[in-house]
Design a protein around this motif. Structure first.
Motif, short mmCIF file in Angstrom:
data_model
loop_
_atom_site.label_atom_id
_atom_site.label_comp_id
_atom_site.label_asym_id
_atom_site.label_seq_id
_atom_site.Cartn_x
_atom_site.Cartn_y
_atom_site.Cartn_z
N GLU A 215 0.83 -1.21 0.00
CA GLU A 215 0.00 0.00 0.00
C GLU A 215 0.86 1.26 0.00
O GLU A 215 0.58 2.23 -0.72
CB GLU A 215 -0.93 0.01 1.22
N ARG B 213 2.44 1.60 -3.46
CA ARG B 213 1.49 2.02 -4.50
C ARG B 213 1.16 3.50 -4.38
O ARG B 213 0.97 4.18 -5.38
CB ARG B 213 0.21 1.18 -4.42
N GLU B 214 1.09 4.00 -3.14
CA GLU B 214 0.84 5.43 -2.96
C GLU B 214 1.99 6.24 -3.56
O GLU B 214 1.79 7.28 -4.18
CB GLU B 214 0.63 5.77 -1.48
N ALA C 203 1.47 6.37 -7.23
CA ALA C 203 0.44 7.36 -7.59
C ALA C 203 1.04 8.77 -7.57
O ALA C 203 0.88 9.54 -8.51
CB ALA C 203 -0.75 7.25 -6.64
N LYS C 204 1.75 9.09 -6.48
CA LYS C 204 2.32 10.44 -6.36
C LYS C 204 3.33 10.70 -7.47
O LYS C 204 3.39 11.81 -8.01
CB LYS C 204 3.02 10.58 -5.00
N LEU D 97 -0.58 12.02 -9.46
CA LEU D 97 -1.97 11.82 -9.01
C LEU D 97 -2.11 12.19 -7.54
O LEU D 97 -1.15 12.13 -6.79
CB LEU D 97 -2.39 10.36 -9.22
N ILE E 265 -8.46 6.77 -15.37
CA ILE E 265 -7.79 7.78 -14.54
C ILE E 265 -8.41 9.16 -14.81
O ILE E 265 -8.71 9.91 -13.86
CB ILE E 265 -6.27 7.79 -14.80
N LYS F 174 -10.43 11.61 -12.13
CA LYS F 174 -10.07 13.01 -11.86
C LYS F 174 -11.28 13.91 -11.96
O LYS F 174 -11.35 14.96 -11.31
CB LYS F 174 -9.01 13.48 -12.86
N ILE G 199 -10.27 10.61 -7.31
CA ILE G 199 -8.85 10.23 -7.41
C ILE G 199 -8.11 10.48 -6.09
O ILE G 199 -7.07 9.88 -5.83
CB ILE G 199 -8.17 10.98 -8.59
N ASN G 200 -8.67 11.35 -5.24
CA ASN G 200 -8.01 11.62 -3.95
C ASN G 200 -8.49 10.72 -2.82
O ASN G 200 -7.99 10.80 -1.70
CB ASN G 200 -8.21 13.09 -3.55
N ARG H 102 -7.82 5.12 -4.82
CA ARG H 102 -6.45 5.32 -5.35
C ARG H 102 -5.66 4.03 -5.30
O ARG H 102 -5.00 3.65 -6.25
CB ARG H 102 -5.71 6.31 -4.43
N ASP H 103 -5.75 3.37 -4.15
CA ASP H 103 -4.95 2.15 -3.99
C ASP H 103 -5.41 1.09 -4.98
O ASP H 103 -4.61 0.40 -5.59
CB ASP H 103 -5.06 1.62 -2.56
N MET I 32 -4.16 1.88 -8.40
CA MET I 32 -2.74 1.56 -8.56
C MET I 32 -2.52 0.05 -8.68
O MET I 32 -1.65 -0.41 -9.40
CB MET I 32 -1.93 2.11 -7.38
N LYS I 33 -3.32 -0.70 -7.94
CA LYS I 33 -3.22 -2.15 -8.02
C LYS I 33 -3.51 -2.62 -9.45
O LYS I 33 -2.79 -3.45 -10.00
CB LYS I 33 -4.25 -2.76 -7.07
N GLN J 143 -3.32 -0.74 -12.14
CA GLN J 143 -2.26 -0.24 -13.02
C GLN J 143 -1.05 -1.18 -13.01
O GLN J 143 -0.47 -1.46 -14.06
CB GLN J 143 -1.83 1.17 -12.60
#
Lengths: 362, 408
Positions: A350, A353-354, A357-358, A362, B271, B275, B285-286, B291-292, B295-296, B298
Motif C-alpha cells: 500500500e 502504491r501510494e 500514484a504520487k 496523481l 484515470i 479526476k 482520485i483523492n 487510489r490504492d 494503482m493495483k 495499473q
C-alpha cells in the motif's frame, strides 16, 4: 529489440542457482536458521563472494564488475529461489547505488574501493525515510547521529551501516564507533539478519550530495525494491515448481492429485500470474538502468505487484502440498516466510502504491 | 535488454504518423459491422469501408504478408511494423483495418490449406470487406467439447446436404458466407468425422435467429440448417480433416482477444474519469481506497503489457522460450480487462449503473457495456477454466484427467 535477460545474465544467474543447489540444500538452510550455524553460513558467503555477487554494481575503476541492475535482478531471482542465507539487496545493491549518487568524489572512491575488496560491508537502515513508525526517530547534527533506526537489513557481515533520516539524507557509521547499541530482531524469516540500532552521539560520515538532493536515497530505494521483488519472484518460482512436482507424485483415489482439476487450476492460476511478474520485473530493471522518466513508477509497481502475486503463490503452493506443506519437515515455510518478509521490506504494497500514484502526479 | 526497434522502424513510424495525420477525421458512409470497433463519425473525409481497406492494403498497413495475387500487399510479414501501425492508429484515433472472423481466421486458413481456386475466389473480396464471414463451430451441445458437434453433412449427387444447428454465431445476419464444421463421417471417431465446409448464407434452408446477449445487443445468432445444399468443392482440406483445419484457425483467434494497448488506453480513460468525478465534494482520485485499487490495477496492466513485449520479443529472437507467457494471455487479459471495467463502475457508484441514453450517463455507458462484453470474452474462445486446463496440461506438464468415455 530484445526483451529479456541476456546470455551473460542467464549464465551468471545459473551459476548462483547451481552454487546454492550444491552448497545449501534444505538441511543446511535449516541448520543456519535454527542452530545459528556460523561455519556453514560463512562458507556459503565466501563461496558466493568468489562468484562476484558483491561487485556487480561497483564500477570497474573501483575494482568492481561494472554491471547493471538487470544483472543484480537476475542474480537476486536465484538467491530467492535457493533461500540464500546471505546479504545482497542492502549490502551489494543499495549501498553502491546510494554511494554513486550521494557521495562526493573522495567518499565515492574510498567506499567503493573498500567494498570491492570486501573490507567494507554495508547494512542498510532507510525505514525512517519511506515509512517511519512510532519506534523510530533519527537525526543528524554536524557529524553526529542520534536516535534509532528500527529495521536494519543485511547486517550479517556488516562493518558499516548506512542510515537515512526522514529527509533522505544519508550517513555512514562505522560499527567500530562508540555510542552504538545493537538490538537483535527476530523475524519469522530466520535465514536473514535484521537489527534495531540505537545511536547516541555517534560519529557519522554524511554523504555530501544527499544534503541537497534526494537522488541517492530515491535511486537506492527504487533499485532495492526491484531486487527484493526479484528475490520474491525466485522464491515463488521455487514454490510453484515444488507444488507441480508434488502434485505429479502424490496419489489419492488412485490418481496423481495433479490430474484433478481443482489442483490443476490452482497451479495454472499461479503460473498465469507469475509469468507477467518476470516481464514487469525485467522491464522495471531496464527502466532503472536506462534512467527512464517512469523508472520510479515501474520500480514501485514491480515491488507491490510481485509482492501480491508472491503472497498468493506462497499460500496456494503450500495448499497443494496438503498437510505436508504445513510441516517443518518439508521446509516449504522457508520460502513462505521469505516472501512474507520481502513484502514488508522497503515498503509494504500500500505504501509503495501510494508512491507510484504520487510519482505520476496523481 | 533492448527496447528500441532501430532506425528502419523510426522512419516507418514517421511515415505512419504522417499517414494518420492525412486521414484524421475519416468517416465511413456505410455503417460499422464490426462489434466494438468504435465509431469515427466526425470528419470531412468520407469513404466506404471497402475503399479504406484498399488504401490500407496499398500502403502495406493491412494484409501485409498476403501475396498480391490474392489481393494482399505481398510483402514480408513484419510484426514490429504491425505493432507500430496498431499503436499509431490507436493514438490518432484512425479506424483500424477491418477485422472479423473472415479476415482473422478464414484467410490464414485458406492460405495454409485452401485450394488455388478457393484462394482466388475468396481472399481478395474478404480483404476488401466485400465478403463478410461468420464462423459455424459451436452447437447447443458442443461448446467446450467442440469435437462432439452433430450438425450433419451428407454427400448426395455431388452436393453436400446439411442439417442441424449452430449457435453463438457472431455477425451471421450480415454475412455472405460461413465457414462451418460439419460431421460428414458418422462412423469415424469423434475428431476424425468432421469436415470444414464453406456455406453461402443465401442458400435456401438457412434460418438465422438473433440471440440477444446480456448487453441487450444481438451480438450472436442461432443458425438452423434444413437440407441446405452446397457444391461438393466447398470443402477446405479433405473429408474428415476438418478438426485439424479448424485448429489452425483457433490458434489465430486466441491471440486476438486481449490487446494490452487497448487495455492501457482504457486505464488512462479510467484515470481521467476519476479526476473528473467527485464524491461528497471530493475528487474520487483523492480517495485513498480508490487510489490504492487503481494503482493495483495499473500494476497488473503494466505487468500484462510488459508480458506482451516479452512474447513479441520471442517472435523476433528465436532462442527465447516464452511458451507459458504466451499461453496465459487470453486468460489473464480478459479477466483483467473485466476487472478494470468493473472497477470503473464502482468509482461512479450509482452513476455507474446508468445505461443506454440515460440522463447523467458517463462516457456513453461504455464501462457497463465493456464490463459485460468482456465477461463474454472470458467465456468465448475457450472459457477461463478451459484455459487453465491448457496451461496446466500443456504448459506445466500436469497429468490429464482420466477419460470417462470414448467416441463421439
Amino acid at each position: 529489440m530484445y526483451f529479456g535477460l541476456s546470455e551473460d545474465q542467464i549464465f551468471f544467474q545459473d551459476n548462483v542457482k547451481k552454487f546454492l543447489e550444491d552448497n545449501a540444500p534444505i538441511d543446511v538452510i535449516r541448520k543456519i536458521a535454527n542452530e545459528d550455524d556460523k561455519t556453514s553460513k560463512e562458507d556459503l558467503h565466501k563461496g558466493i563472494i568468489t562468484l562476484g555477487i558483491n561487485n556487480i554494481l561497483i564500477p570497474e575503476e573501483n575494482g568492481g564488475l561494472g554491471l547493471d541492475l538487470l544483472f543484480a535482478t537476475a542474480v537476486s531471482q536465484s538467491l530467492g529461489e535457493g533461500i540464500a542465507t546471505l546479504p545482497f539487496t542492502g549490502s551489494y545493491v543499495m549501498a553502491p547505488i546510494a554511494i554513486k549518487y550521494g557521495a562526493n568524489e573522495e567518499q565515492r572512491n574510498f567506499y567503493l574501493n573498500e567494498m570491492s575488496n570486501n573490507n567494507i560491508n554495508f547494512s542498510i537502515g532507510f525505514s525512517e525515510f519511506f515509512g517511519s513508525r512510532n519506534e523510530s526517530e533519527l537525526s543528524f547534527s554536524k557529524n553526529k547521529v542520534n536516535g534509532k533506526t528500527f529495521f536494519v537489513m543485511d547486517f550479517d557481515y556488516a562493518t558499516h551501516i548506512m542510515v537515512s533520516n526522514k529527509d533522505g539524507q544519508l550517513g555512514i557509521v562505522s560499527l567500530e564507533s562508540t555510542g552504538i547499541e545493537i538490538v537483535d530482531l527476530i523475524t519469522v524469516d530466520k535465514t536473514r539478519v535484521f537489527k534495531e540500532i540505537i545511536f547516541k552521539n555517534t560519529g557519522v560520515d554524511i554523504l555530501e550530495n544527499t544534503l541537497s538532493s534526494k537522488e541517492a536515497v530515491d535511486n537506492a530505494i527504487d533499485a532495492g525494491r526491484i531486487v527484493i521483488a526479484a528475490d520474491s519472484l525466485g522464491a515463488s518460482k521455487a514454490m510453484l515448481d515444488k507444488a507441480i512436482e508434488y502434485s505429479k507424485e502424490r496419489k489419492q483415489f488412485n490418481r496423481a492429485i495433479g490430474s484433478f482439476q481443482a489442483v490443476k487450476h490452482m497451479c495454472a492460476e499461479m503460473a498465469a500470474e507469475l509469468e507477467p511478474c518476470y516481464s514487469i520485473l525485467w522491464h522495471a530493471a531496464h527502466s532503472f538502468d536506462s534512467n527512464e522518466k517512469n523508472k520510479k513508477i515501474m520500480a514501485c509497481h514491480a515491488k507491490s505487484h510481485i509482492s501480491d502475486i508472491s503472497k498468493m503463490i506462497s499460500k496456494k503452493a503450500t495448499e497443494v502440498h496438503g498437510g505436508m506443506g504445513f510441516t517443518d519437515l518439508l521446509g516449504l515455510h522457508y520460502w513462505f516466510k521469505r516472501i512474507g518478509v520481502n513484502r514488508q521490506m522497503l515498503g509494504s504494497p500500500e505504501i509503495v502504491r501510494e508512491e507510484a500514484a504520487k510519482s505520476q502526479g496523481l | 535488454m533492448d527496447l528500441n526497434f532501430g532506425k528502419k522502424y523510426k522512419d516507418f513510424t514517421k511515415e505512419v504518423k504522417d499517414f494518420c495525420k492525412k486521414y484524421k477525421g475519416i468517416h465511413f458512409i456505410d455503417s460499422s459491422k464490426v462489434p466494438l470497433s468504435g465509431s469515427f463519425q466526425s470528419g470531412e473525409i468520407k469513404m466506404t469501408r471497402s475503399d479504406w481497406q484498399k488504401i490500407l492494403i496499398e500502403k502495406g498497413y493491412f494484409a501485409r504478408s498476403i501475396p498480391s495475387e490474392y489481393g494482399g500487399y505481398g510483402g514480408e510479414s513484419d510484426i514490429i511494423k504491425s505493432r507500430i501501425i496498431a499503436e499509431e492508429f490507436a493514438k490518432s484515433k484512425i479506424p483500424p483495418p477491418m477485422g472479423g472472423q473472415g479476415i482473422d481466421m478464414l484467410v490464414p486458413t485458406l492460405l495454409e490449406l485452401g485450394t488455388e481456386e478457393q484462394k482466388q475466389k475468396y481472399i481478395k473480396p474478404t480483404l476488401h470487406g466485400e465478403i463478410i464471414w461468420c464462423q459455424g463451430y459451436s452447437e447447443p451441445n458442443a461448446g467446450s467439447d467442440l469435437a462432439s458437434l452433430q450438425t450433419k453433412g451428407e454427400l448426395i449427387d455431388g452436393n453436400w446436404v446439411i442439417n442441424g444447428q449452430k449457435i453463438w454465431t457472431s455477425t451471421a445476419q450480415y454475412s455472405q458466407m460461413m465457414f462451418c464444421l460439419v460431421r460428414t463421417e458418422p462412423n469415424a471417431s469423434k475428431h476424425a468425422g468432421i469436415s470444414y465446409l464453406l456455406i453461402p448464407m443465401d442458400t435456401p434452408g438457412i434460418e438465422i435467429r438473433p440471440l440477444v446477449d446480456m448487453t441487450l445487443n444481438a451480438g450472436f445468432n442461432e443458425v438452423f440448417f434444413t437440407d441446405v445444399t452446397i457444391p461438393e468443392e466447398n470443402i477446405v482440406g479433405k473429408r474428415g480433416e476438418g478438426w485439424a483445419v479448424a485448429n489452425a484457425t483457433l490458434s489465430h483467434e486466441r491471440g486476438s482477444l486481449s490487446d494490452p494497448n487497448a487495455m492501457m488506453n482504457r486505464l488512462n480513460s479510467l484515470i481521467d474519469r476519476m479526476k473528473k468525478e467527485t464524491i461528497n465534494g471530493e475528487k474520487v482520485i483523492n480517495n485513498p481506497v480508490y487510489r490504492d485499487k487503481l494503482m493495483k490495477i495499473q500494476g497488473k496492466v503494466i505487468a500484462f503489457q510488459s508480458n506482451s513485449l516479452r512474447v513479441l520479443s520471442a517472435k523476433l529472437n528465436k532462442n527465447q522460450d516464452v511458451k507459458i507467457a504466451g499461453m496465459i494471455q487470453k486468460l489473464v487479459g480478459t479477466e483483467l480487462r473485466h476487472e478494470l471495467e468493473g472497477f470503473a463502475i464502482d468509482i461512479m457508484g450509482e452513476l455507474g449503473t446508468l445505461y443506454e441514453n440515460s440522463p447523467n450517463i458517463r462516457d456513453g455507458g461504455s464501462w457497463q457495456i465493456a464490463y459485460m462484453y468482456f465477461l463474454g470474452l472470458i467465456i468465448g474462445g475457450g472459457t477461463s477454466q478451459i484455459q487453465k486446463n491448457i496451461i496446466s496440461e500443456r504448459g506445466l506438464g500436469m497429468p490429464k484427467e482420466p477419460k470417462v468415455q470414448q467416441g463421439a
